[in-house]
Design a protein around this motif. Structure first.
Motif, PDB file in Angstrom:
ATOM      1  N   GLY A  12      12.613 -22.281  18.203  1.00 32.14           N
ATOM      2  CA  GLY A  12      12.354 -20.751  18.231  1.00 32.14           C
ATOM      3  C   GLY A  12      12.745 -19.910  19.292  1.00 32.14           C
ATOM      4  O   GLY A  12      12.256 -18.877  19.236  1.00 32.14           O
ATOM      5  N   VAL A  13      12.733 -20.694  20.524  1.00 36.99           N
ATOM      6  CA  VAL A  13      12.487 -19.858  21.830  1.00 36.99           C
ATOM      7  C   VAL A  13      13.741 -20.162  22.480  1.00 36.99           C
ATOM      8  O   VAL A  13      14.105 -21.358  22.928  1.00 36.99           O
ATOM      9  N   ALA A  14      14.417 -19.131  22.916  1.00 36.76           N
ATOM     10  CA  ALA A  14      15.616 -19.232  23.850  1.00 36.76           C
ATOM     11  C   ALA A  14      15.169 -18.939  25.116  1.00 36.76           C
ATOM     12  O   ALA A  14      14.385 -17.996  25.592  1.00 36.76           O
ATOM     13  N   VAL A  15      15.748 -19.848  26.328  1.00 33.50           N
ATOM     14  CA  VAL A  15      15.507 -19.663  27.659  1.00 33.50           C
ATOM     15  C   VAL A  15      16.829 -19.226  28.317  1.00 33.50           C
ATOM     16  O   VAL A  15      17.845 -19.804  28.235  1.00 33.50           O
ATOM     17  N   ILE A  16      16.794 -18.209  28.779  1.00 31.39           N
ATOM     18  CA  ILE A  16      17.902 -17.560  29.564  1.00 31.39           C
ATOM     19  C   ILE A  16      17.533 -17.765  31.197  1.00 31.39           C
ATOM     20  O   ILE A  16      16.745 -17.052  31.634  1.00 31.39           O
ATOM     21  N   THR A  17      18.654 -18.407  31.946  1.00 34.28           N
ATOM     22  CA  THR A  17      18.168 -18.589  33.271  1.00 34.28           C
ATOM     23  C   THR A  17      19.215 -17.777  34.359  1.00 34.28           C
ATOM     24  O   THR A  17      20.659 -18.370  33.999  1.00 34.28           O
ATOM     25  N   LEU A  18      18.966 -17.141  35.093  1.00 31.91           N
ATOM     26  CA  LEU A  18      20.027 -16.647  36.040  1.00 31.91           C
ATOM     27  C   LEU A  18      19.991 -17.829  37.076  1.00 31.91           C
ATOM     28  O   LEU A  18      19.156 -18.387  37.452  1.00 31.91           O
ATOM     29  N   ASN A  19      21.363 -18.141  37.009  1.00 34.69           N
ATOM     30  CA  ASN A  19      21.838 -19.529  37.783  1.00 34.69           C
ATOM     31  C   ASN A  19      22.776 -19.162  38.824  1.00 34.69           C
ATOM     32  O   ASN A  19      23.859 -19.796  39.067  1.00 34.69           O
ATOM     33  N   ARG A  20      22.023 -18.367  39.892  1.00 31.87           N
ATOM     34  CA  ARG A  20      22.839 -18.199  41.323  1.00 31.87           C
ATOM     35  C   ARG A  20      21.633 -18.566  42.463  1.00 31.87           C
ATOM     36  O   ARG A  20      21.541 -17.576  43.264  1.00 31.87           O
ATOM     37  N   PRO A  21      21.028 -19.787  42.303  1.00 30.43           N
ATOM     38  CA  PRO A  21      20.055 -19.947  43.259  1.00 30.43           C
ATOM     39  C   PRO A  21      20.546 -19.738  44.699  1.00 30.43           C
ATOM     40  O   PRO A  21      19.729 -19.642  45.573  1.00 30.43           O
ATOM     41  N   GLU A  22      21.696 -20.058  45.104  1.00 26.97           N
ATOM     42  CA  GLU A  22      22.188 -19.728  46.441  1.00 26.97           C
ATOM     43  C   GLU A  22      22.271 -18.582  46.870  1.00 26.97           C
ATOM     44  O   GLU A  22      22.153 -18.221  48.142  1.00 26.97           O
ATOM     45  N   ALA A  23      22.132 -17.766  45.809  1.00 29.60           N
ATOM     46  CA  ALA A  23      22.066 -16.013  46.250  1.00 29.60           C
ATOM     47  C   ALA A  23      20.727 -15.657  45.705  1.00 29.60           C
ATOM     48  O   ALA A  23      20.745 -14.406  45.672  1.00 29.60           O
TER      49      ALA A  23
END
Length: 254
Positions: A12-23
């Motif tokens: 029941g839990v959505a995890v949204i990850t911002l995925n520009r770790p280089e920036a």
């Protein structure tokens, strides 16, 4: 799904990850557009009752990608605003899980969430004035509603960073976690939310979020319009029956 945004859903839990770790997960046009599409997806999914927003690589978000800004990229998406997020009304509860830096637009992303779990060494700030900019993605509007007025004014005018422990003392952060464990804390909180009735969650969030702008004369009437369908729902009967029968409820979202 674009690789600049990652989505996973479980229990029941959505995890949204911002995925520009280089920036440090700074927001460019590709990330903003991918975020807008992801929000539409999680809003439509009946198996999602709570959402966690986080960043990859040990940092939440450093804000707008200034290189993208100079290059003329559009980091806002329609009526969803900056990062395809800050002006969107998401009906499901959103928890920010913050490690490292939540600065500028990254801080504004956190302010747009309903709840915050942060590592106790995380840093928050609105440094736009140091760059000849203004925190126009909600920072100047939301921060004075979420911390004392003069604290908000000082942070916005100086552009200085504030540490998570201070922000927790002021009520901006719900829970502090050891460094590296913000996601663990956010998942625990999301799990406590996600077991509840989906209709109840949506209406409860909506009333709390919107009632700040309701007058005393209208607030109960406007609340009633939203709450009435919940009170008449099948889940209302199921929740009461399950309590009486000492068992876990089985929600139908109707």
């Amino acid at each position: 799904m674009s690789d600049v945004i990652q989505l996973s859903v479980q229990d029941g839990v959505a995890v949204i990850t911002l995925n520009r770790p280089e920036a440090k997960n700074a927001v460019n046009q590709a990330l903003a557009e991918a975020m807008a599409r992801t929000l539409d997806e999680v809003e439509a999914r009946e198996d999602v009752r709570a959402i966690i927003l986080t960043g990859a690589g040990g940092s939440f978000c450093a804000g707008m990608d200034l290189k993208a800004f100079v290059a003329g990229e559009n980091v806002s998406v329609g009526d969803k605003g900056f990062a395809g997020f800050v002006q969107a009304f998401v009906s499901k509860p959103v928890i920010a899980a913050i490690e490292g830096y939540a600065l500028a637009g990254g801080c504004e992303l956190a302010l747009a969430c309903d709840l915050i779990v942060a590592a106790d060494n995380a840093k928050f700030g609105l440094p736009e004035v140091k760059r000849g900019l203004a925190a126009a993605a909600g920072g100047l509007l939301r921060l004075p509603r979420q911390v004392p007025y003069r604290v908000a004014m000082e942070l916005a005018l100086t552009g200085d960073m504030a540490d998570a422990r201070r922000m927790h003392e002021l009520g901006l952060i719900n829970h502090l976690a050891e460094p590296g464990k913000a996601m663990e804390g956010a998942l625990e909180l999301a799990g406590r939310i996600a077991v509840n009735a989906p209709m109840s969650l949506r209406v409860t969030k909506t009333v709390i979020a919107r009632s700040q702008d309701w007058s005393l004369d209208e607030m109960f009437e406007r609340q009633s319009e939203l709450v009435a369908p919940v009170m008449k729902s099948e889940d209302a009967i199921e929740g009461s029956r399950a309590f009486a029968e000492k068992r876990a409820p089985v929600w139908k979202n109707r």
